[in-house]
Design a protein around this motif. Structure first.
Motif, PDB file in Angstrom:
ATOM      1  N   UNK A  14      31.190  41.953  64.434  1.00  0.00           N
ATOM      2  CA  UNK A  14      32.013  42.337  63.283  1.00  0.00           C
ATOM      3  C   UNK A  14      31.236  42.213  61.978  1.00  0.00           C
ATOM      4  N   UNK A  15      30.366  41.203  61.883  1.00  0.00           N
ATOM      5  CA  UNK A  15      29.535  41.076  60.684  1.00  0.00           C
ATOM      6  C   UNK A  15      28.557  42.239  60.586  1.00  0.00           C
ATOM      7  N   UNK A  16      27.943  42.600  61.712  1.00  0.00           N
ATOM      8  CA  UNK A  16      27.001  43.723  61.706  1.00  0.00           C
ATOM      9  C   UNK A  16      27.699  45.020  61.327  1.00  0.00           C
ATOM     10  N   UNK A  21      28.498  49.165  57.130  1.00  0.00           N
ATOM     11  CA  UNK A  21      29.419  49.970  56.323  1.00  0.00           C
ATOM     12  C   UNK A  21      29.500  49.528  54.872  1.00  0.00           C
ATOM     13  N   UNK A  22      28.576  48.695  54.457  1.00  0.00           N
ATOM     14  CA  UNK A  22      28.643  48.098  53.128  1.00  0.00           C
ATOM     15  C   UNK A  22      28.547  49.131  52.005  1.00  0.00           C
ATOM     16  N   UNK A  47      20.792  35.054  59.886  1.00  0.00           N
ATOM     17  CA  UNK A  47      20.072  36.332  59.924  1.00  0.00           C
ATOM     18  C   UNK A  47      20.876  37.429  59.239  1.00  0.00           C
ATOM     19  N   UNK A  48      22.168  37.489  59.511  1.00  0.00           N
ATOM     20  CA  UNK A  48      23.013  38.489  58.869  1.00  0.00           C
ATOM     21  C   UNK A  48      23.133  38.208  57.372  1.00  0.00           C
ATOM     22  N   UNK A  49      23.173  36.932  57.011  1.00  0.00           N
ATOM     23  CA  UNK A  49      23.218  36.557  55.601  1.00  0.00           C
ATOM     24  C   UNK A  49      21.965  36.985  54.848  1.00  0.00           C
ATOM     25  N   UNK A  50      20.824  36.874  55.502  1.00  0.00           N
ATOM     26  CA  UNK A  50      19.568  37.334  54.876  1.00  0.00           C
ATOM     27  C   UNK A  50      19.623  38.832  54.607  1.00  0.00           C
ATOM     28  N   UNK A  51      20.190  39.557  55.548  1.00  0.00           N
ATOM     29  CA  UNK A  51      20.302  40.999  55.376  1.00  0.00           C
ATOM     30  C   UNK A  51      21.186  41.327  54.170  1.00  0.00           C
ATOM     31  N   UNK A  55      20.273  43.330  50.704  1.00  0.00           N
ATOM     32  CA  UNK A  55      21.115  44.416  50.213  1.00  0.00           C
ATOM     33  C   UNK A  55      21.547  44.166  48.771  1.00  0.00           C
ATOM     34  N   UNK A  56      21.908  42.929  48.447  1.00  0.00           N
ATOM     35  CA  UNK A  56      22.295  42.571  47.078  1.00  0.00           C
ATOM     36  C   UNK A  56      21.135  42.840  46.122  1.00  0.00           C
TER      37      UNK A  56
END
Length: 140
Positions: A14-16, A21-22, A47-51, A55-56
């Protein structure tokens, strides 16, 4: 994707999906980043947080103190205290919330001495502790 309660811990999938879709026109605003980072904290998904951090930065939002404070919290609570410290040091406008995010993360990870060191650095840089700061320092 509102993640308010601990019982609603997001899965990696769900995080991915949220990250993919961000940029969707449906998901506008920085609150989406905050929600996804909160999901990363709840599910311990560094890992998802780093992504999300990448993006930010690509979107030019790294000057937003609120987002940066959430990044500090995410990195610290997911176990990367060095990166949390790095984000704090890179902030153009630190505030007591920024320091609290780092100090609370140190306490959360069981690094009491590092929390106290950060507490003293915060004061050395001219910031006055608040109730949250003192609470974290006492827990350290």
């Amino acid at each position: 994707m509102r993640l308010k309660h601990k019982k609603h811990i997001p899965t990696k999938e769900s995080l991915l999906l949220a990250i993919q879709n961000i940029d969707s026109s449906i998901w506008e605003g920085y609150h989406v980043y905050v929600d996804i980072m909160h999901g990363c904290i709840l599910s311990d998904r560094l890992a998802e947080g780093r992504y999300v951090h990448i993006h930010v930065t690509k979107r030019g939002l790294e000057k937003d103190t609120f987002l940066e404070n959430k990044l500090i919290t995410m990195y610290a609570k997911c176990g990367n205290l060095k990166r949390a410290q790095s984000v704090l040091e890179g902030l153009p406008a630190k505030d007591v919330v920024s320091w609290n995010a780092l100090i609370a993360g140190c306490v959360y990870q069981g690094h009491g001495q590092e929390a106290l060191d950060s507490f003293h650095r915060m004061q050395g840089e001219g910031f006055s502790p608040d109730v949250i700061t003192y609470t974290c320092a006492l827990k350290a």
